[in-house]
Motif scaffolding. Sequence first.
Motif, PDB file in Angstrom:
ATOM      1  N   ALA A  12      36.655  23.736  40.203  1.00  0.00           N
ATOM      2  CA  ALA A  12      36.379  24.745  41.010  1.00  0.00           C
ATOM      3  C   ALA A  12      35.334  25.943  40.291  1.00  0.00           C
ATOM      4  CB  ALA A  12      37.620  25.407  41.641  1.00  0.00           C
ATOM      5  N   THR A  13      34.777  26.540  41.355  1.00  0.00           N
ATOM      6  CA  THR A  13      33.917  27.550  40.596  1.00  0.00           C
ATOM      7  C   THR A  13      34.481  28.807  40.198  1.00  0.00           C
ATOM      8  OG1 THR A  13      33.516  28.263  42.921  1.00  0.00           O
ATOM      9  CG2 THR A  13      31.698  26.922  42.093  1.00  0.00           C
ATOM     10  N   ARG A  14      35.699  28.947  40.761  1.00  0.00           N
ATOM     11  CA  ARG A  14      36.592  30.039  40.404  1.00  0.00           C
ATOM     12  C   ARG A  14      37.190  29.795  38.936  1.00  0.00           C
ATOM     13  NH1 ARG A  14      42.494  29.174  43.304  1.00  0.00           N
ATOM     14  NH2 ARG A  14      42.110  27.241  44.023  1.00  0.00           N
ATOM     15  N   ASP A  15      37.273  28.515  38.472  1.00  0.00           N
ATOM     16  CA  ASP A  15      37.716  28.087  37.284  1.00  0.00           C
ATOM     17  C   ASP A  15      36.896  28.532  36.048  1.00  0.00           C
ATOM     18  OD1 ASP A  15      40.458  26.662  37.107  1.00  0.00           O
ATOM     19  OD2 ASP A  15      39.510  25.718  38.715  1.00  0.00           O
ATOM     20  N   GLY A  16      35.623  28.386  36.746  1.00  0.00           N
ATOM     21  CA  GLY A  16      34.375  28.836  35.937  1.00  0.00           C
ATOM     22  C   GLY A  16      34.325  30.285  35.622  1.00  0.00           C
ATOM     23  N   PHE A  17      34.647  30.849  36.640  1.00  0.00           N
ATOM     24  CA  PHE A  17      34.839  32.202  36.469  1.00  0.00           C
ATOM     25  C   PHE A  17      36.028  32.795  35.515  1.00  0.00           C
ATOM     26  CE2 PHE A  17      37.087  36.280  37.768  1.00  0.00           C
ATOM     27  CZ  PHE A  17      36.546  37.041  37.377  1.00  0.00           C
ATOM     28  N   GLY A  18      37.157  32.131  35.711  1.00  0.00           N
ATOM     29  CA  GLY A  18      38.079  32.564  34.781  1.00  0.00           C
ATOM     30  C   GLY A  18      37.808  32.099  33.169  1.00  0.00           C
ATOM     31  N   ASP A  19      37.133  31.079  33.077  1.00  0.00           N
ATOM     32  CA  ASP A  19      36.897  30.682  31.862  1.00  0.00           C
ATOM     33  C   ASP A  19      35.785  31.407  31.184  1.00  0.00           C
ATOM     34  OD1 ASP A  19      38.788  28.769  31.919  1.00  0.00           O
ATOM     35  OD2 ASP A  19      37.586  27.072  32.144  1.00  0.00           O
ATOM     36  N   GLY A  20      34.768  31.824  32.181  1.00  0.00           N
ATOM     37  CA  GLY A  20      33.567  32.544  31.698  1.00  0.00           C
ATOM     38  C   GLY A  20      34.051  33.948  31.364  1.00  0.00           C
ATOM     39  N   LEU A  21      35.091  34.686  32.007  1.00  0.00           N
ATOM     40  CA  LEU A  21      35.470  36.061  31.686  1.00  0.00           C
ATOM     41  C   LEU A  21      36.327  35.947  30.387  1.00  0.00           C
ATOM     42  CD1 LEU A  21      36.191  38.765  32.674  1.00  0.00           C
ATOM     43  CD2 LEU A  21      38.226  38.049  33.901  1.00  0.00           C
ATOM     44  N   ILE A  68      38.574  52.569  40.696  1.00  0.00           N
ATOM     45  CA  ILE A  68      39.078  52.716  39.260  1.00  0.00           C
ATOM     46  C   ILE A  68      37.826  52.141  38.328  1.00  0.00           C
ATOM     47  CG2 ILE A  68      40.706  51.875  37.621  1.00  0.00           C
ATOM     48  CD1 ILE A  68      42.718  52.343  39.666  1.00  0.00           C
ATOM     49  N   ALA A  69      37.475  50.944  38.772  1.00  0.00           N
ATOM     50  CA  ALA A  69      36.290  50.228  38.245  1.00  0.00           C
ATOM     51  C   ALA A  69      34.986  51.241  37.944  1.00  0.00           C
ATOM     52  CB  ALA A  69      35.733  48.751  38.864  1.00  0.00           C
ATOM     53  N   ALA A  70      34.846  51.977  39.094  1.00  0.00           N
ATOM     54  CA  ALA A  70      33.708  52.891  38.818  1.00  0.00           C
ATOM     55  C   ALA A  70      34.035  53.916  37.744  1.00  0.00           C
ATOM     56  CB  ALA A  70      33.078  53.389  40.259  1.00  0.00           C
ATOM     57  N   GLY A  71      35.031  54.396  37.763  1.00  0.00           N
ATOM     58  CA  GLY A  71      35.649  55.303  36.743  1.00  0.00           C
ATOM     59  C   GLY A  71      35.556  54.627  35.174  1.00  0.00           C
ATOM     60  N   LEU A  72      35.865  53.316  35.262  1.00  0.00           N
ATOM     61  CA  LEU A  72      35.943  52.796  33.976  1.00  0.00           C
ATOM     62  C   LEU A  72      34.568  52.755  33.224  1.00  0.00           C
ATOM     63  CD1 LEU A  72      38.729  50.327  34.644  1.00  0.00           C
ATOM     64  CD2 LEU A  72      38.582  51.576  32.956  1.00  0.00           C
ATOM     65  N   THR A  73      33.684  52.666  34.285  1.00  0.00           N
ATOM     66  CA  THR A  73      32.049  52.392  33.620  1.00  0.00           C
ATOM     67  C   THR A  73      31.695  53.983  33.128  1.00  0.00           C
ATOM     68  OG1 THR A  73      31.255  53.243  35.744  1.00  0.00           O
ATOM     69  CG2 THR A  73      31.632  50.884  35.469  1.00  0.00           C
ATOM     70  N   ILE A  78      33.076  47.745  30.888  1.00  0.00           N
ATOM     71  CA  ILE A  78      32.356  46.959  31.823  1.00  0.00           C
ATOM     72  C   ILE A  78      33.420  46.174  32.433  1.00  0.00           C
ATOM     73  CG2 ILE A  78      30.912  44.973  31.991  1.00  0.00           C
ATOM     74  CD1 ILE A  78      29.932  45.549  29.245  1.00  0.00           C
ATOM     75  N   PRO A  79      33.672  46.640  33.660  1.00  0.00           N
ATOM     76  CA  PRO A  79      34.677  46.194  34.625  1.00  0.00           C
ATOM     77  C   PRO A  79      34.493  45.029  35.526  1.00  0.00           C
ATOM     78  CG  PRO A  79      34.169  48.343  35.480  1.00  0.00           C
ATOM     79  CD  PRO A  79      33.199  48.026  34.451  1.00  0.00           C
ATOM     80  N   TYR A  80      35.318  44.174  35.744  1.00  0.00           N
ATOM     81  CA  TYR A  80      35.110  42.715  36.281  1.00  0.00           C
ATOM     82  C   TYR A  80      36.408  42.898  37.373  1.00  0.00           C
ATOM     83  CZ  TYR A  80      31.879  40.054  33.638  1.00  0.00           C
ATOM     84  OH  TYR A  80      30.730  39.777  32.578  1.00  0.00           O
ATOM     85  N   THR A  81      35.989  43.161  38.714  1.00  0.00           N
ATOM     86  CA  THR A  81      37.071  43.338  39.662  1.00  0.00           C
ATOM     87  C   THR A  81      37.311  41.873  40.162  1.00  0.00           C
ATOM     88  OG1 THR A  81      35.628  43.760  41.660  1.00  0.00           O
ATOM     89  CG2 THR A  81      36.533  45.815  40.300  1.00  0.00           C
ATOM     90  N   ASN A 106      28.115  50.326  36.761  1.00  0.00           N
ATOM     91  CA  ASN A 106      27.966  49.029  36.042  1.00  0.00           C
ATOM     92  C   ASN A 106      29.320  48.034  36.303  1.00  0.00           C
ATOM     93  OD1 ASN A 106      26.741  46.812  34.403  1.00  0.00           O
ATOM     94  ND2 ASN A 106      27.571  47.834  32.598  1.00  0.00           N
ATOM     95  N   VAL A 107      29.627  47.791  37.596  1.00  0.00           N
ATOM     96  CA  VAL A 107      30.914  47.199  38.029  1.00  0.00           C
ATOM     97  C   VAL A 107      30.445  45.635  38.568  1.00  0.00           C
ATOM     98  CG1 VAL A 107      32.751  47.182  39.970  1.00  0.00           C
ATOM     99  CG2 VAL A 107      31.686  49.174  38.722  1.00  0.00           C
ATOM    100  N   LYS A 108      31.180  44.825  38.159  1.00  0.00           N
ATOM    101  CA  LYS A 108      30.979  43.538  38.329  1.00  0.00           C
ATOM    102  C   LYS A 108      32.100  42.805  39.420  1.00  0.00           C
ATOM    103  CE  LYS A 108      28.307  43.903  34.803  1.00  0.00           C
ATOM    104  NZ  LYS A 108      26.862  44.168  35.198  1.00  0.00           N
ATOM    105  N   ILE A 109      31.562  42.925  40.546  1.00  0.00           N
ATOM    106  CA  ILE A 109      32.384  42.750  41.772  1.00  0.00           C
ATOM    107  C   ILE A 109      32.569  41.276  41.760  1.00  0.00           C
ATOM    108  CG2 ILE A 109      32.841  42.808  44.201  1.00  0.00           C
ATOM    109  CD1 ILE A 109      31.022  45.583  43.885  1.00  0.00           C
ATOM    110  N   CYS A 110      33.475  40.501  41.349  1.00  0.00           N
ATOM    111  CA  CYS A 110      33.825  39.074  41.304  1.00  0.00           C
ATOM    112  C   CYS A 110      34.707  38.552  42.662  1.00  0.00           C
ATOM    113  CB  CYS A 110      34.314  38.531  39.960  1.00  0.00           C
ATOM    114  SG  CYS A 110      33.284  39.528  38.635  1.00  0.00           S
ATOM    115  N   ALA A 111      34.028  37.816  43.354  1.00  0.00           N
ATOM    116  CA  ALA A 111      34.649  37.456  44.715  1.00  0.00           C
ATOM    117  C   ALA A 111      35.006  35.690  44.823  1.00  0.00           C
ATOM    118  CB  ALA A 111      33.942  38.106  45.751  1.00  0.00           C
TER     119      ALA A 111
END
Lengths: 319, 284
Positions: A12-21, A68-73, A78-81, A106-111
Amino acid sequence: MTTAFTIQNNNATRDGFGDGLYEAAQKNPEIVGLCADLTDSLKMGKFHKEFPTRFFQVGIAEANMIGIAAGLTIGGKIPYTGTFANFSTGRVYDQIRQSVAYSGKNVKICASHAGVTLGEDGATHQILEDIGLMKMLPHMTVINPCDYNQTKAATIAIADYEGPVYLRFGRPSVPNFTPENQKFEIGKALHLIEGKDVSIFATGHLVWKAIEAQAQLAEQGISAEVINIHTIKPLDEEAILASVRKTGCVVSAEEHQRNGGLGDSIAQLLALKLPSPLEMVAVNDSFGESGTPAQLLTKYGLDTVNIVDAVKAVIARKK
Amino acid sequence: MNKITDTKELEKIATQVRRDIMRMVHAVQSGHPGGSLGCADFFTALYFNILNHTPKPFNMHGKEEDVFILSNGHISPVFYSALARSGYFEVSELSTFRKLNTRLQGHPATHEGLEGVRVATGSLGQGMSVAIGVALAKKLNNDPSLVFSLHGDGELQEGQNWEALMFAPNHKVDNLIVTIDYNGQQIDGRTSDVMPLGDLHAKLRSFGWHVIDMNGNDMKNVVETLETVRTLAHRGESIAIVMRTKMGMGVDFMEDDHRWHGTSPNDEQLKNALSQLEETLGDY
C-alpha cells in the motif's frame, strides 16, 4: 528518457508513507509527527515507537492538529500531520488556508485513504475533491504518488522542501513497480513508457492502470506514451507539452473528480498553450459508495478498460 | 529590550497606543477600535514589561525569547501599535494601516513580512492551536521561554478552541499563558445574548486549566498578574487568564458598547476621542 520499472511486490502507498516518515525522521531531528486517532491506519506506529517525544496524538480533532502543526513550524520543526484525506482537507480547509498556506508554514499534510479505493466505508470517507481543494491554495504543493516506493521517496523528499505540501496516498495494496530508493523530484514528471500516438498522463493508483492499458493498446497497434504526473502542483508543464507536441492527443487518468483534478490542470495548460484533444478518466460529478476497491474502480469508470476506451476516443478526435 | 516597570510610565504608553488605534481606524474609515482600545493596557504591559523579546532583528522562530500569538486578529490596530512602539518596525508605518500595498493588513499576516507577526489570524478560533504548537516546539528545543496568546470571549464560540483547550492540559503544555479578553461583547450584541459562554471559569477548570482572573484595564493588576503567571509556568499546568476588559476603554462614548466592535469614528468623534487621550509619546 524513460525510467525502467518492474513489479517488485504488492504493497500500500500508506506503507510507503509510514516507512518514509520513519527513515526521514532518523536523518532529520526536526521532523515531528501528529496524528488524529488513526496511527495504525496511517502506518505511523513505527515513527511513534522510535520517536515517542516527537509524536503528538491529538485525538479526533483535525482542526487543532493543523493549527498545532503550524505553530510547531514557528519553532523550527517540520511537522507531518496524518489522517484520512477527507479529514486532512475538506474538514480543515480554513485552518490550512489561514494558519498554513497564507502564513507560509512548512507543514506536510499527509493524507491516506484518498479516493474510492478506501472501499467499504463509503462516500462519507471517500474524498474525490481533495486535489482540487489543495491546488487552489496559493503556493501549496500537491503530490499524489503511485506506489509504495514512490510514496516513500516523496515522504522523504518533502522534508527538504521548505513550504506547505499536501501528500496524498491510499489504503489498498497495489503493485509496487517504480524503482526502490529512487530520488523523488518534486514537480518533475516521470516518463515510464515512450509512445507516439497518444500521451497518457496518470497520477496515483491509476498509473499502474495506465501501464496495463498501454500493453493492451500495443497489442492493437496503438503506441501510447505513459507519463506519471506525481506532482499535480507545480505541474511539469514542459514535460506535458513536449509529449503532446509529439503525440497530438491526451488522456488523463486519476482517482479524483474531473473538476479540480489532474485532468483539469492539464486542460488549462493545453487550452492556453497547445490546444489538443483531451479525454479524462476521472469521476464525473458524483460521490462514491461502499464496495471493494476493485468494484468501485470498475463502477466509477477508473479501470484499465476506461483508459483504453478513452485513448481510442481521443485518437479518433485527432485531425 | 529594556523593560519599563513604572506603572505610570506604562499607562502613558497605553494612552499613546489608544491614540494610535483611533487615528489608524479613522484614517481608513475601517478596522476594529472597540476591542483594540479594551486591550491597550494588556498589550502595553506585555510588550514593554512582561515579554522577554528581541524586536530587532526579528526572528520568526522566536527561539530563546517569549512568543506572542494574537488569535482574535481583528484587533490588529492595538497589535500594530504595540509592535511599532516597542521597536519591531517604524512607528510611521502605522499610517499605512489597511491601505493598498501595506504590510499592516486588515488582519495580521506574515505574507508581507511584517516584523512581530508569526502567523496569520482573523478567521477566528485558530490561534490557540498555533500557540500550543509553538509551546511544544519550545519544549522539544529545551527552550525555557514562554508563549502568550490572546483570544476574544466571543471567539470561544468557535469549536477549535475547545479541541485546543482539551489538548493542552492532557499534553502538559505548561509553558503557555492563554488570555481570554472577557469584554462580553461581540458584533451582534452582548455575548450573553448572542451565545452565552456560561460559567467560563468552571468550563476551563473542568478541562484541566489553572484559571486566574485579571482586570485588563488596571495596569498595576495586569503587570502583577502577568508576573505571577510567569512563576506558575513549567509546573505541569496549562494556565488561562480570564481578563475582564471594557470594549472601547479610554474613550467615554465608545465604552462597553458592541456597536464600536468594527465601526470607525468620524472626524468629530475622533477629535472628541483624542481630547480624552493625551499625546504622550508623539503621534506617528
